[in-house]
Design a protein around this motif. Structure first.
Motif: not given
Length: 167
Positions: A43, A46, A51-53, A56, A70, A74, A78
């Motif tokens: 969290d 993101c 860039d957490c696209k 998704q 995930h 992430a 970063y």
């Protein structure tokens, strides 16, 4: 003298090839931590500059659909957007720098520094979900740094050999 010059050129070419070699570096979440802890890290990353696209639903890196996977995607995003600054892989001691590519089938983790979007500020450094400023390297996951040091030693040795052949 011509053979010395040829040897020198060969050594310099070898040194240049070694110095230009690049080691991959990724930031990944620790696998020994509970999902709740890694979810906070996910969290945070993101919500900051990652860039957490791609993680998704129905995106290229959604599978495997696990908090650990995930989280690693992430924090690596970063880290890469921070220019591979080691302080950008701290995350309150929930992530480490690795020389092993975490990419899986269909999901490619970036392995080189990619800047944030134009006009956006750079990611904050040395923070994590709790704002901690901890070093997570533990001395074990510094392969990219060790690779650079090894290349420097090889370059120095080649230079000394070159000086020997010139004299």
């Amino acid at each position: 003298m011509a053979s010395h010059a040829a040897r020198l050129l060969l050594l310099l070419a070898l040194a240049a090839a070694l110095a230009g070699r690049s080691d991959g570096a990724w930031c990944v979440c620790r696998t020994d931590l509970p999902d709740a802890t890694l979810q906070r890290t996910l969290d945070y990353a993101c919500g900051s500059a990652a860039d957490c696209k791609p993680i998704q639903p129905n995106a290229t890196c959604f599978a495997p659909d696990t908090v650990k996977a995930h989280c690693s995607y992430a924090v690596n995003s970063y880290y890469q957007r921070s220019g591979q600054n080691p302080l950008a892989c701290v995350f309150s001691n929930t992530a480490v720098i690795s020389s092993t590519d975490p990419s899986t089938n269909g999901c490619k983790y970036p392995a080189s520094a990619t800047p944030s979007a134009p006009g956006s500020p750079p990611p904050p450094m040395a923070q994590g979900p709790n704002g901690d400023l901890k070093d997570t390297s533990g001395g074990a996951d510094v392969f990219p740094v060790a690779g650079a040091a090894t290349r420097a030693v090889i370059l120095a040795c080649c230079s000394l050999l070159a000086l020997y052949f010139i004299a």
